[in-house]
Design a protein around this motif. Structure first.
Motif, PDB file in Angstrom:
ATOM      1  N   ASP A  77      -1.702   3.497   9.697  1.00 52.77           N
ATOM      2  CA  ASP A  77      -1.030   2.061   9.292  1.00 52.77           C
ATOM      3  C   ASP A  77       0.540   1.725   9.760  1.00 52.77           C
ATOM      4  OD1 ASP A  77      -3.211   1.494   7.926  1.00 52.77           O
ATOM      5  OD2 ASP A  77      -2.464   1.448   5.995  1.00 52.77           O
ATOM      6  N   CYS A  78       1.468   2.988   9.529  1.00 53.00           N
ATOM      7  CA  CYS A  78       2.815   2.909   9.826  1.00 53.00           C
ATOM      8  C   CYS A  78       2.822   2.574  11.633  1.00 53.00           C
ATOM      9  CB  CYS A  78       3.374   3.976   9.550  1.00 53.00           C
ATOM     10  SG  CYS A  78       5.408   4.017   9.885  1.00 53.00           S
TER      11      CYS A  78
ATOM     12  N   ARG B 223       0.767  -1.359   0.179  1.00 50.33           N
ATOM     13  CA  ARG B 223       0.094   0.158  -0.048  1.00 50.33           C
ATOM     14  C   ARG B 223       1.001   1.143  -0.168  1.00 50.33           C
ATOM     15  NH1 ARG B 223      -4.671   1.945   4.383  1.00 50.33           N
ATOM     16  NH2 ARG B 223      -5.237   3.758   2.869  1.00 50.33           N
ATOM     17  N   TRP B 224       2.054   1.253   0.883  1.00 53.40           N
ATOM     18  CA  TRP B 224       2.656   2.381   1.115  1.00 53.40           C
ATOM     19  C   TRP B 224       4.075   2.629   0.244  1.00 53.40           C
ATOM     20  CZ3 TRP B 224      -0.471   6.056   2.312  1.00 53.40           C
ATOM     21  CH2 TRP B 224      -1.619   5.692   3.148  1.00 53.40           C
TER      22      TRP B 224
ATOM     23  N   ALA C 148       1.513   7.309  -3.074  1.00 49.91           N
ATOM     24  CA  ALA C 148       0.637   6.865  -1.987  1.00 49.91           C
ATOM     25  C   ALA C 148       0.898   7.698  -0.734  1.00 49.91           C
ATOM     26  CB  ALA C 148       0.843   5.273  -1.880  1.00 49.91           C
ATOM     27  N   LEU C 149       2.067   7.771  -0.457  1.00 46.77           N
ATOM     28  CA  LEU C 149       2.481   8.403   0.946  1.00 46.77           C
ATOM     29  C   LEU C 149       2.098   9.987   1.003  1.00 46.77           C
ATOM     30  CD1 LEU C 149       6.103   7.183   1.404  1.00 46.77           C
ATOM     31  CD2 LEU C 149       4.195   6.585   2.864  1.00 46.77           C
TER      32      LEU C 149
ATOM     33  N   PHE D  38      -1.344   6.765   6.197  1.00 42.86           N
ATOM     34  CA  PHE D  38       0.083   6.113   6.260  1.00 42.86           C
ATOM     35  C   PHE D  38       0.566   6.155   7.783  1.00 42.86           C
ATOM     36  CE2 PHE D  38       4.567   6.919   7.082  1.00 42.86           C
ATOM     37  CZ  PHE D  38       5.013   5.812   6.389  1.00 42.86           C
TER      38      PHE D  38
END
Length: 136
Positions: free
Chosen positions: A110-111, A93-94, A99-100, A107
């Motif tokens: 999720d991160c 995804r990232w 995307a970021l 982000f």
């Protein structure tokens, strides 16, 4: 059993996590290029580490006559499967700079989840599992 290589890989992964946290704190969109680079680097480090653990360390330990260490090796291997799946989705995804920059808060969320789980796992291996392996 000599596991210095595994411990050194942990240090490298934790260093990447630290750099990612610093970059994210300074601004996800502003540091999207650096974050994407760190994600790709971490992907290769984690993939190598997991490959060696799954192909060499865990199978060797699971064959030991010591039931405690064999059980722990199985538990750690099984637990890592779910963590690796989550990490793979995170990278997918990232892993791209675009995307970021497009969803900094997504982000960050999720991160935080993925890196916290990875960090926690590394700490458990370093303090609970690896000392028992080294004692063999």
């Amino acid at each position: 059993m000599d596991i210095e290589r595994f411990k050194q890989q942990h240090v490298q992964i934790l260093q990447i996590i630290h750099r990612m946290r610093e970059l994210a704190a300074a601004g996800v969109a502003e540091n999207a290029s650096g974050l994407a680079r760190e994600i790709r680097l971490m992907k290769s480090k984690v993939a190598l580490h997991l490959s060696i653990e799954n192909d060499i360390l865990y199978p060797r330990l699971e064959k030991r006559s010591d039931g405690q260490i064999a059980r722990l090796a199985r538990e750690y291997r099984e637990e890592m499967t779910a963590l690796a799946d989550g990490f793979g989705r995170f990278v997918e995804r990232w892993g791209a700079e675009s995307a970021l920059g497009g969803d900094p808060e997504g982000f960050r969320s999720d991160c935080n989840t993925v890196l916290k789980a990875l960090h926690r796992r590394i700490q458990r291996e370093n303090t609970e599992f690896y000392p028992q392996v080294e004692a063999l």
